[in-house]
Design a protein around this motif. Sequence first.
Motif, PDB file in Angstrom:
ATOM      1  N   LYS A 141       0.915  -1.343   0.060  1.00  0.00           N
ATOM      2  CA  LYS A 141      -0.048   0.145  -0.119  1.00  0.00           C
ATOM      3  C   LYS A 141       0.975   1.377   0.008  1.00  0.00           C
ATOM      4  O   LYS A 141       0.547   2.365  -0.819  1.00  0.00           O
ATOM      5  N   GLN A 142       1.796   1.240   0.779  1.00  0.00           N
ATOM      6  CA  GLN A 142       2.682   2.359   1.115  1.00  0.00           C
ATOM      7  C   GLN A 142       3.361   2.615  -0.313  1.00  0.00           C
ATOM      8  O   GLN A 142       3.552   3.771  -0.698  1.00  0.00           O
ATOM      9  N   ARG A 143       3.917   1.407  -0.871  1.00  0.00           N
ATOM     10  CA  ARG A 143       4.517   1.858  -2.260  1.00  0.00           C
ATOM     11  C   ARG A 143       3.623   2.503  -3.176  1.00  0.00           C
ATOM     12  O   ARG A 143       4.079   3.401  -4.088  1.00  0.00           O
ATOM     13  N   PHE A 144       2.503   1.979  -3.401  1.00  0.00           N
ATOM     14  CA  PHE A 144       1.779   2.583  -4.465  1.00  0.00           C
ATOM     15  C   PHE A 144       1.170   3.993  -4.197  1.00  0.00           C
ATOM     16  O   PHE A 144       1.038   4.887  -5.136  1.00  0.00           O
ATOM     17  N   GLU A 145       0.972   4.155  -2.965  1.00  0.00           N
ATOM     18  CA  GLU A 145       0.755   5.776  -2.562  1.00  0.00           C
ATOM     19  C   GLU A 145       2.049   6.600  -2.980  1.00  0.00           C
ATOM     20  O   GLU A 145       1.710   7.523  -3.304  1.00  0.00           O
ATOM     21  N   ILE A 146       3.257   6.107  -2.945  1.00  0.00           N
ATOM     22  CA  ILE A 146       4.402   6.860  -3.257  1.00  0.00           C
ATOM     23  C   ILE A 146       4.493   6.897  -4.824  1.00  0.00           C
ATOM     24  O   ILE A 146       4.828   7.816  -5.290  1.00  0.00           O
ATOM     25  N   VAL A 147       4.002   5.808  -5.344  1.00  0.00           N
ATOM     26  CA  VAL A 147       4.007   6.030  -6.984  1.00  0.00           C
ATOM     27  C   VAL A 147       3.084   7.242  -7.369  1.00  0.00           C
ATOM     28  O   VAL A 147       3.346   7.992  -8.343  1.00  0.00           O
ATOM     29  N   PHE A 148       1.544   7.045  -6.966  1.00  0.00           N
ATOM     30  CA  PHE A 148       0.817   8.210  -7.173  1.00  0.00           C
ATOM     31  C   PHE A 148       1.187   9.519  -6.698  1.00  0.00           C
ATOM     32  O   PHE A 148       1.064  10.509  -7.329  1.00  0.00           O
ATOM     33  N   GLY A 149       1.802   9.648  -5.485  1.00  0.00           N
ATOM     34  CA  GLY A 149       2.339  10.834  -5.022  1.00  0.00           C
ATOM     35  C   GLY A 149       3.307  11.588  -6.197  1.00  0.00           C
ATOM     36  O   GLY A 149       3.377  12.990  -6.238  1.00  0.00           O
ATOM     37  N   ASP A 150       4.313  10.780  -6.369  1.00  0.00           N
ATOM     38  CA  ASP A 150       5.275  11.247  -7.471  1.00  0.00           C
ATOM     39  C   ASP A 150       4.469  11.770  -8.647  1.00  0.00           C
ATOM     40  O   ASP A 150       4.835  12.701  -9.237  1.00  0.00           O
ATOM     41  N   PHE A 151       3.672  10.915  -9.091  1.00  0.00           N
ATOM     42  CA  PHE A 151       2.764  11.238 -10.474  1.00  0.00           C
ATOM     43  C   PHE A 151       2.002  12.637 -10.120  1.00  0.00           C
ATOM     44  O   PHE A 151       2.118  13.574 -10.991  1.00  0.00           O
ATOM     45  N   ALA A 152       1.384  12.837  -8.927  1.00  0.00           N
ATOM     46  CA  ALA A 152       0.531  14.060  -8.546  1.00  0.00           C
ATOM     47  C   ALA A 152       1.607  15.169  -8.595  1.00  0.00           C
ATOM     48  O   ALA A 152       1.325  16.296  -8.970  1.00  0.00           O
ATOM     49  N   ARG A 153       2.711  15.096  -7.937  1.00  0.00           N
ATOM     50  CA  ARG A 153       3.714  15.911  -8.149  1.00  0.00           C
ATOM     51  C   ARG A 153       4.385  16.490  -9.263  1.00  0.00           C
ATOM     52  O   ARG A 153       4.448  17.672  -9.685  1.00  0.00           O
ATOM     53  N   GLN A 154       4.772  15.432  -9.802  1.00  0.00           N
ATOM     54  CA  GLN A 154       5.612  15.633 -11.357  1.00  0.00           C
ATOM     55  C   GLN A 154       4.704  15.973 -12.483  1.00  0.00           C
ATOM     56  O   GLN A 154       5.285  16.695 -13.315  1.00  0.00           O
ATOM     57  N   LEU A 155       3.749  15.276 -12.525  1.00  0.00           N
ATOM     58  CA  LEU A 155       2.812  15.621 -13.776  1.00  0.00           C
ATOM     59  C   LEU A 155       1.638  16.890 -13.633  1.00  0.00           C
ATOM     60  O   LEU A 155       1.186  17.293 -14.479  1.00  0.00           O
ATOM     61  N   MET A 156       0.827  16.416 -12.555  1.00  0.00           N
ATOM     62  CA  MET A 156      -0.327  17.304 -12.050  1.00  0.00           C
ATOM     63  C   MET A 156       0.284  18.477 -11.425  1.00  0.00           C
ATOM     64  O   MET A 156      -0.517  19.543 -11.406  1.00  0.00           O
ATOM     65  N   ARG A 157       1.329  18.539 -10.976  1.00  0.00           N
ATOM     66  CA  ARG A 157       1.994  19.573 -10.263  1.00  0.00           C
ATOM     67  C   ARG A 157       1.440  19.995  -8.934  1.00  0.00           C
ATOM     68  O   ARG A 157       1.319  21.373  -8.597  1.00  0.00           O
ATOM     69  N   ILE A 158       1.028  19.041  -8.167  1.00  0.00           N
ATOM     70  CA  ILE A 158       0.223  19.154  -7.016  1.00  0.00           C
ATOM     71  C   ILE A 158       1.253  19.181  -5.838  1.00  0.00           C
ATOM     72  O   ILE A 158       1.803  17.972  -5.526  1.00  0.00           O
ATOM     73  N   GLU A 159       1.585  20.093  -5.218  1.00  0.00           N
ATOM     74  CA  GLU A 159       2.623  20.070  -4.054  1.00  0.00           C
ATOM     75  C   GLU A 159       2.093  20.368  -2.646  1.00  0.00           C
ATOM     76  O   GLU A 159       2.902  20.255  -1.921  1.00  0.00           O
ATOM     77  N   GLN A 160       0.911  20.921  -2.615  1.00  0.00           N
ATOM     78  CA  GLN A 160       0.513  21.463  -1.389  1.00  0.00           C
ATOM     79  C   GLN A 160      -0.314  20.452  -0.290  1.00  0.00           C
ATOM     80  O   GLN A 160      -0.532  20.620   0.520  1.00  0.00           O
ATOM     81  N   CYS A 161      -0.444  19.030  -0.793  1.00  0.00           N
ATOM     82  CA  CYS A 161      -0.989  18.079   0.044  1.00  0.00           C
ATOM     83  C   CYS A 161      -0.383  16.632  -0.417  1.00  0.00           C
ATOM     84  O   CYS A 161       0.460  16.512  -1.562  1.00  0.00           O
ATOM     85  N   LYS A 162      -0.643  15.813   0.296  1.00  0.00           N
ATOM     86  CA  LYS A 162      -0.281  14.421   0.085  1.00  0.00           C
ATOM     87  C   LYS A 162      -1.789  13.482  -0.331  1.00  0.00           C
ATOM     88  O   LYS A 162      -2.707  13.988  -0.384  1.00  0.00           O
TER      89      LYS A 162
END
Length: 202
Positions: A63-84
């Motif tokens: 679970k934690q690994r997949f959350e990290i995968v999506f978190g990287d996607f949200a930051r790098q591609l969607m440019r969302i940095e204000q939340c997790k």
Amino acid sequence: MDLEIQTARIESFTLPIFYAYNVITDEECEELISLCKQSEWADVTRGAYASVDKNWLDETPYKQRFEIVFGDFARQLMRIEQCKFRIGSSWATKTVKGGFSGLHEHKNYYFSSVLYLTEDSKIMFRSPFRENQNYVFDFAEDNAYNVISMFLKPPKNAMLIFPSYLEHGIALHEGEEDRYSIAMNYQPYGTFGKHDSIITVK
């Protein structure tokens, strides 16, 4: 007047659908398939089953690994940095030969993803723009500008990430072996938004 007219595509409103490849190893894939086979199943539609447990990943180390995968996607591609982001629900799916699921979406979530554990898996998406089409044509051929649905065949060990509002479904499974996948939905937490639309989610 002899004009040489040229056309150029304008980047606009691109749907954020992405693959994350090699999210798990072949050995981990076999472990997840083994866990899937131990699941209690609920009949979704003809030949397609979902685990009764909708927090399927909670008791696994993934679970934690997949959350990290999506978190990287949200930051790098969607440019969302204000939340997790965290996985709010997850479940296993099993589809036998001839099985499929109906089109559906996932309310109350921002993005969804599917991790594919077997080859020959297919998923269908329906265009969110279809309701705005006022005319019907018999197109000479389908392309990215006129289709109202599309089919993808994700590779084994890959994760497909897409907005939860997109209607999707398991396409007809024609393989001899059962099709297995892990589905999950993501929700933001922390303080996010702007202007008069700021919210804090714990």
